[in-house]
Design an enzyme around this catalytic site. Structure first.
Site, PDB file in Angstrom:
ATOM      1  N   LYS A 225       0.815  -1.210   0.000  1.00 43.90           N
ATOM      2  CA  LYS A 225       0.000   0.000   0.000  1.00 43.90           C
ATOM      3  C   LYS A 225       0.848   1.260   0.000  1.00 43.90           C
ATOM      4  O   LYS A 225       2.061   1.232   0.193  1.00 43.90           O
ATOM      5  CB  LYS A 225      -0.980  -0.038   1.171  1.00 43.90           C
ATOM      6  CG  LYS A 225      -2.075  -1.081   0.918  1.00 43.90           C
ATOM      7  CD  LYS A 225      -3.229  -0.994   1.869  1.00 43.90           C
ATOM      8  CE  LYS A 225      -4.336  -1.962   1.412  1.00 43.90           C
ATOM      9  NZ  LYS A 225      -5.411  -2.085   2.422  1.00 43.90           N
ATOM     10  N   ARG A 259      -3.296 -10.294   4.950  1.00 46.08           N
ATOM     11  CA  ARG A 259      -3.788 -10.330   3.561  1.00 46.08           C
ATOM     12  C   ARG A 259      -2.705  -9.729   2.670  1.00 46.08           C
ATOM     13  O   ARG A 259      -2.413  -8.531   2.754  1.00 46.08           O
ATOM     14  CB  ARG A 259      -5.095  -9.546   3.452  1.00 46.08           C
ATOM     15  CG  ARG A 259      -5.734  -9.566   2.067  1.00 46.08           C
ATOM     16  CD  ARG A 259      -7.050  -8.786   2.089  1.00 46.08           C
ATOM     17  NE  ARG A 259      -7.711  -8.815   0.788  1.00 46.08           N
ATOM     18  CZ  ARG A 259      -7.482  -7.961  -0.195  1.00 46.08           C
ATOM     19  NH1 ARG A 259      -6.586  -6.975  -0.041  1.00 46.08           N
ATOM     20  NH2 ARG A 259      -8.125  -8.071  -1.344  1.00 46.08           N
TER      21      ARG A 259
END
Length: 279
Positions: A225, A259
């Site tokens: 991210k 995840r």
């Protein structure tokens, strides 16, 4: 005692090492790997490879939730994900999670074999989602997001990001219970990168142990991210290295599910992390 996540066909008991959830984006526009797995055969092969590499859950999504991503209608989302789930039946041993905020997509995915609903809207995006989850007795993961993918990064603000998200997740847990979803079927996710600035993400990650008080499995979705890219740049190898660094910090903090995009790298890092813990 570690929590147990109850699925329709099995239960996941969390031990000392987090379960790795492999990300499978059956989309043309996801922020990290959009288009690579839009073909059904490629997506199926990728899911099988992730399980072989040690993934304990495969999370399949047909709509990008990156910042400012355009919304996808239900028919298109169904076209992208349902054939993949159908073709994995009898070939994949680990459970399948459907990453969606649409009840009709969740139901079709469950009919095809999915056991988990992973909803970035915290089961708030579709009023029918609670009913789908409760009626099918599937597991759910409710995530925090300030705004929507189209607005979440405009100007997110918090007075105390850990406390505010804790309260939100506690409310989501209670809402699930009130709608007939068993406590052992609930997982919660603080939503790293969803309506948070760089400093919010770092503060959340430093304070994640607080979320263990919620008494359910906690999922962390940090992989590749923007807050990692801010420190590593856009080079994919460095983003994966940064992702592994966060993964190990989350393992040390007792998180239950990670995840990630790069399953082999994460599984290998967690294995060595476990083996080399100081006595």
């Amino acid at each position: 005692m570690p929590p147990i996540w109850k699925l329709p066909k099995r239960s996941i008991t969390f031990e000392s090492t987090p379960v790795v959830m492999g990300i499978l984006n059956a989309t043309p526009d996801s922020f990290s790997d959009g288009g690579r797995l839009a073909d059904c055969t490629a997506a199926v092969d990728a899911a099988l490879a992730m399980e072989d590499a040690g993934a304990g859950i495969i999370d399949i999504g047909g709509e990008s939730t990156r910042p400012y991503a355009p919304a996808v209608d239900a028919n298109e989302e169904l076209r992208r994900v349902v054939p993949v789930i159908q073709q994995l039946q009898g070939r994949l041993s680990c459970p399948i999670s459907i990453d969606t905020s649409k009840a009709v997509v969740a139901q079709a995915a469950i009919d095809a074999g999915a056991e988990i609903i992973n909803d970035v809207s915290g089961l708030q995006g579709d009023p029918q989602m609670f009913d789908v989850a409760a009626r099918n007795a599937v597991a759910v993961c409710a995530m925090h997001m300030q705004g929507t993918p189209q607005t979440m990064q405009d100007d997110p603000r918090y007075d105390n990001v850990v406390h505010e998200i804790y309260q939100y997740l506690a409310d989501r847990k209670q809402q699930c219970l009130d709608h007939g979803i068993e406590a052992q079927r609930i997982c919660l996710d603080p939503g790293i990168g969803f309506g948070k600035m760089h400093e919010h993400n770092i503060e959340l990650l430093r304070g994640v142990s607080e979320f263990l008080k919620l008494g359910v499995p906690i999922l962390i979705g940090h992989s590749r991210k923007g807050f990692i890219g801010k420190q590593t740049g856009d080079d994919l190898i460095l983003r994966d290295a940064g992702t592994v660094g966060v993964s190990l910090a989350m393992a040390a903090a007792g998180m239950h599910i990670l995840r990630v995009h790069n399953v082999p790298m994460t599984v290998a890092a967690l294995k060595l992390f476990q083996q080399c813990q100081p006595r």
